[in-house]
Write a protein that holds these residues in place. Structure first.
Motif, PDB file in Angstrom:
ATOM      1  N   ILE A 146      78.967 -21.823  34.951  1.00 26.42           N
ATOM      2  CA  ILE A 146      79.514 -22.976  34.246  1.00 26.42           C
ATOM      3  C   ILE A 146      79.765 -22.647  32.786  1.00 26.42           C
ATOM      4  O   ILE A 146      80.856 -22.839  32.265  1.00 26.42           O
ATOM      5  N   CYS A 147      78.715 -22.137  32.067  1.00 28.27           N
ATOM      6  CA  CYS A 147      78.873 -21.893  30.633  1.00 28.27           C
ATOM      7  C   CYS A 147      78.873 -20.413  30.254  1.00 28.27           C
ATOM      8  O   CYS A 147      79.161 -20.080  29.115  1.00 28.27           O
ATOM      9  N   ALA A 178      82.381 -24.006  38.801  1.00 22.47           N
ATOM     10  CA  ALA A 178      83.277 -24.948  38.134  1.00 22.47           C
ATOM     11  C   ALA A 178      83.931 -25.873  39.152  1.00 22.47           C
ATOM     12  O   ALA A 178      84.114 -27.058  38.906  1.00 22.47           O
ATOM     13  N   ALA A 179      84.277 -25.365  40.318  1.00 18.61           N
ATOM     14  CA  ALA A 179      84.913 -26.173  41.354  1.00 18.61           C
ATOM     15  C   ALA A 179      83.949 -27.213  41.920  1.00 18.61           C
ATOM     16  O   ALA A 179      84.344 -28.336  42.230  1.00 18.61           O
ATOM     17  N   SER A 180      82.667 -26.863  42.053  1.00 22.61           N
ATOM     18  CA  SER A 180      81.706 -27.821  42.602  1.00 22.61           C
ATOM     19  C   SER A 180      81.369 -28.916  41.605  1.00 22.61           C
ATOM     20  O   SER A 180      80.903 -29.983  41.992  1.00 22.61           O
ATOM     21  N   ARG A 181      81.593 -28.696  40.312  1.00 22.82           N
ATOM     22  CA  ARG A 181      81.303 -29.699  39.282  1.00 22.82           C
ATOM     23  C   ARG A 181      82.471 -30.658  39.066  1.00 22.82           C
ATOM     24  O   ARG A 181      82.317 -31.686  38.437  1.00 22.82           O
ATOM     25  N   ARG A 182      83.654 -30.318  39.561  1.00 22.77           N
ATOM     26  CA  ARG A 182      84.844 -31.137  39.359  1.00 22.77           C
ATOM     27  C   ARG A 182      84.823 -32.319  40.317  1.00 22.77           C
ATOM     28  O   ARG A 182      84.641 -32.146  41.519  1.00 22.77           O
TER      29      ARG A 182
END
Length: 191
Positions: free
Chosen positions: A5-6, A28-32
């Protein structure tokens, strides 16, 4: 191993990132979050304009029309639109729209359930600085008004005399002809 993520380096055996708090398995895809209207490109025709309940003018001086019954509703005709003043909105994207009555402006404007508008004005904004439903507009005594619909980047009205007003969400602001309304990185001039 780095956080997906970061990008912070992670210690071996770590379960969470010490910098952003994300799980080491997060991507990043799972957080969207998914778009709640992924394929909504339909044009919605509004039969009768209705107020939203956001009032900033004296209501005792403005007659409130009665809402017709559902089976009495008739579409607005060109004859109905001639009684309302028309406003030309020239957008910074090059689009020009002539409007009357009420409406919403945004990347993909959509009213709340039960709200009806004469216009849903969609503007192209590749930078996504304009909210899906950014601003509402209407007419009061021959002058256009706008109300920010709790947009992410806000709305500013710039008058011809150089004064600028940042719109408080949910409150109506009169926009005389020749003034510019800024919707984040985009804008339109009222004529």
């Amino acid at each position: 191993m780095n956080c997906q993520i970061c990008g912070t380096p992670l210690h071996p055996g770590a379960m969470f990132c010490g910098e952003c708090g994300s799980s080491v398995q997060a991507t990043a895809a799972s957080r969207r979050r998914p778009d709640p209207r992924p394929s909504d490109t339909s044009v919605v025709e509004r039969l009768v304009p209705v107020t939203t309940g956001i009032i900033s003018v004296a209501v005792d001086s403005v007659p409130i029309p009665e809402e017709p019954a559902a089976d009495d509703a008739t579409p607005l005709s060109d004859a109905d639109s001639t009684t309302s003043p028309r406003f030309a909105l020239q957008f910074s994207t090059g689009e020009k729209v002539t409007v009357f009555g009420t409406g919403l402006i945004g990347r993909r404007p959509l009213g709340a359930p039960g709200e009806r508008f004469d216009h849903l004005v969609q503007i192209a904004d590749r930078s996504l600085s304009v909210s899906k439903t950014h601003v509402e507009f209407g007419e009061h005594e021959g002058t256009l008004w706008v109300a920010d619909r709790f947009s992410g980047n806000g709305t500013i009205v710039r008058h011809l005399d150089g004064t600028a007003v940042r719109c408080e969400p949910g409150r109506r602001y009169l926009v005389p002809r020749g003034s510019r309304v800024e919707l984040a990185e985009q804008s339109f001039v009222v004529s």
